[in-house]
Structure formats: C-alpha cells, structure tokens
Design a protein around this motif. Structure first.
Motif, PDB file in Angstrom:
ATOM      1  N   MET A  72      15.986  11.003 -21.269  1.00 30.47           N
ATOM      2  CA  MET A  72      16.058  10.440 -22.620  1.00 30.47           C
ATOM      3  C   MET A  72      14.995   9.366 -22.872  1.00 30.47           C
ATOM      4  O   MET A  72      14.936   8.794 -23.954  1.00 30.47           O
ATOM      5  CB  MET A  72      17.452   9.813 -22.857  1.00 30.47           C
ATOM      6  N   VAL A  80      17.476   7.582 -27.444  1.00 32.91           N
ATOM      7  CA  VAL A  80      18.853   7.687 -27.966  1.00 32.91           C
ATOM      8  C   VAL A  80      19.493   6.296 -28.006  1.00 32.91           C
ATOM      9  O   VAL A  80      20.698   6.156 -27.795  1.00 32.91           O
ATOM     10  CB  VAL A  80      19.697   8.658 -27.093  1.00 32.91           C
ATOM     11  N   PRO A  85      24.370   5.381 -23.239  1.00 38.17           N
ATOM     12  CA  PRO A  85      25.640   5.254 -22.498  1.00 38.17           C
ATOM     13  C   PRO A  85      26.021   3.801 -22.195  1.00 38.17           C
ATOM     14  O   PRO A  85      25.198   2.892 -22.317  1.00 38.17           O
ATOM     15  CB  PRO A  85      25.370   6.025 -21.202  1.00 38.17           C
TER      16      PRO A  85
END
Ligand code: SF4
Length: 267
Positions: A72, A80, A85
C-alpha cells in the motif's frame, strides 16, 4: 513483546513522524475483518477481491513487495492513509487486550527511522489524533469472538475427542501464519452477501451494519455447532471452518486462541 515498555493513556508521550517510511518496509500487518473492510472500500474492491489481490499468509497479512515495501506504500506515502490499519495508526505504540483491560506498549523504534520520540502530550492525545477508537472497538469484539469460538470448539472436542488434534492443528496453522488457506469466514462481504441473500435482506448500507451482520452470521453458525450432535448433523466442515476463522482472528487481534482451546479441552 513482553520486554517492551508499558504505558497508559495518561503517560507523557509524543512522536513526530518525519515520513522516512521505514516502518512501511518489512512490516507484517495482519488485519481483522474491520480493517479488511476499511481497506477494501478504500480501494473500491470487495473483500474477496482485496484478499486475492493484496493479502497473503492465510489471507490476513498485507503483502510486501520484493523491495520489502508494503503493497500500500506509494511514492508519497501510504496510499490508503485514511483507512490504514490500526497498527499503522498507533505505531510506535501498540495496543493489546489484557485480562484487566488494554495494554499499551511502546516500540523502541527502528534504527533507520527518523521519527522523534517526545513527551509533549499524552498517549491519549496521540491516539485521539490518529482516530483509533473505531478500530479498537472492532478489534475488541473480534478478540472476544475468537475466544468464545475457542470455548465452543473445545466443548465439541470434549464431546467428540477424535476432533481434538484436527481442530488444534487448524487453529495453530492460522494463529502462526503457517498456512496459505484462507478462512472463508474472514471474507466479510461474501459472508454477509450470502447471509442477506438467504434471508432476502438488503445488503447493509454502511460498514457498521455490515460488521454487525458479519458477527450475526458467525453467531448463527456457532449456535448450530453448539447444538450438534444433538440434532444429528455432521458438523465436521463447520467446525473446521470455525477453527480456521478463530485462528485467523487470534493472529489478527493477538487473542491467545490456541491456548484457550487447549486449556478448555483439558480443564
Ligand atoms: S498500510 Fe500504509 S501505513 Fe501501513 S504499512 Fe502499509 S503503507 Fe505503511
């Protein structure tokens, strides 16, 4: 992990990220179902597509590229960022569940990192700035669910001891990332769309509702397992599926599912 300094929400703490991106290399980011949903929606993908495209190690770990960068990571940083996360938000802190509530640990930092530790604020301030509470709440729910599944699987293994070794091995393989097999129950969109289709329900309009239905779908399967073999149904596939899911949740939330399962069987 046991040697890392422990903080609480009132501890003096600050961390200035200087965007060296070293923590986005050689990372091992495992995802719970909420994190998977957030990332999937960010990429405009279903969880089925996201798992196939971006995850590895039993379908719960973000892939790294050959140069060790997270899949990512883009030239200007995380692609993102708004849906990154939990560990990417809390780093260099990590939050765990303990028997008396949460435990906040502090990593000492990578030697190559240009991030700067300080004391201009508290852990609470830092966590608030990184919008972690929805992630903590979802992680806690899946942590609890993982341990409850372990207890139900243990009861099944006590009723039918020949199941013990198989269930233990499946849980262990997923807890320790020793399998490429993807637990079907991790695939939130597929579980929820099957559930809605079978009951002629509208697909949920937002992530909170989808997560609630995901939990509900798992709970209903657990209820069937708990009732077996009283109703005479062979539950082998359902037990194995649930063991894989519990192991994966344990890996993602750090719930000690294997220990809970084995302890409960031999209690
Ligand atoms: S998801 Fe984003 S913040 Fe987390 S390791 Fe990957 S690139 Fe870095």
């Amino acid at each position: 992990m046991g040697d890392l300094p422990q903080l609480d929400r009132d501890s003096q703490f600050s961390y200035a990220c200087n965007r060296c991106m070293s923590c986005c290399h050689d990372a091992h980011i495992s995802l719970d179902p909420y994190e998977l949903l957030r990332l999937s929606r960010n990429r405009n993908l279903t969880t089925t597509e996201f798992i196939a495209r971006y995850l590895t190690e039993g379908g719960i770990v973000l892939r790294n590229r050959q140069d060790t960068s997270c899949v990512m990571l883009g030239a200007d940083g995380c692609t993102v960022y708004s849906d990154r996360p939990q560990i990417c938000r809390t780093y260099p802190l990590a939050r765990r569940r303990g028997s008396d509530g949460e435990i906040i640990l502090r990593y000492s930092g990578l030697t190559v990192s240009t991030g700067v530790y300080g004391r201009q604020g508290t852990v609470s301030d830092f966590l608030k700035a990184h919008e972690v509470e929805d992630f903590f709440a979802a992680s806690d729910r899946y942590f609890d669910l993982a341990l409850r599944i372990a207890a139900i699987l243990a009861a099944a293994a006590q009723r039918e001891p020949f199941r013990f070794a198989t269930l233990r091995d499946i849980i262990e393989a997923h807890c320790q990332f020793h399998t490429a097999a993807i637990p079907s129950l991790i695939d939130v969109d597929r579980v929820v769309s099957d559930y809605c289709r079978e009951r002629q329900l509208e697909f949920p309009a937002n992530l909170a509702e989808e997560l609630a239905l995901h939990m509900q779908a798992v709970e209903e399967r657990l209820a069937i397992i708990s009732a077996t073999p009283a109703d005479g149904v062979d539950a082998s596939d359902a037990l194995d599926e649930m063991a894989a899911f519990a192991g994966a949740l344990g890996a993602a939330t750090k719930a000690r599912v294997l220990l809970a399962f084995v302890d409960a069987v031999f209690r």
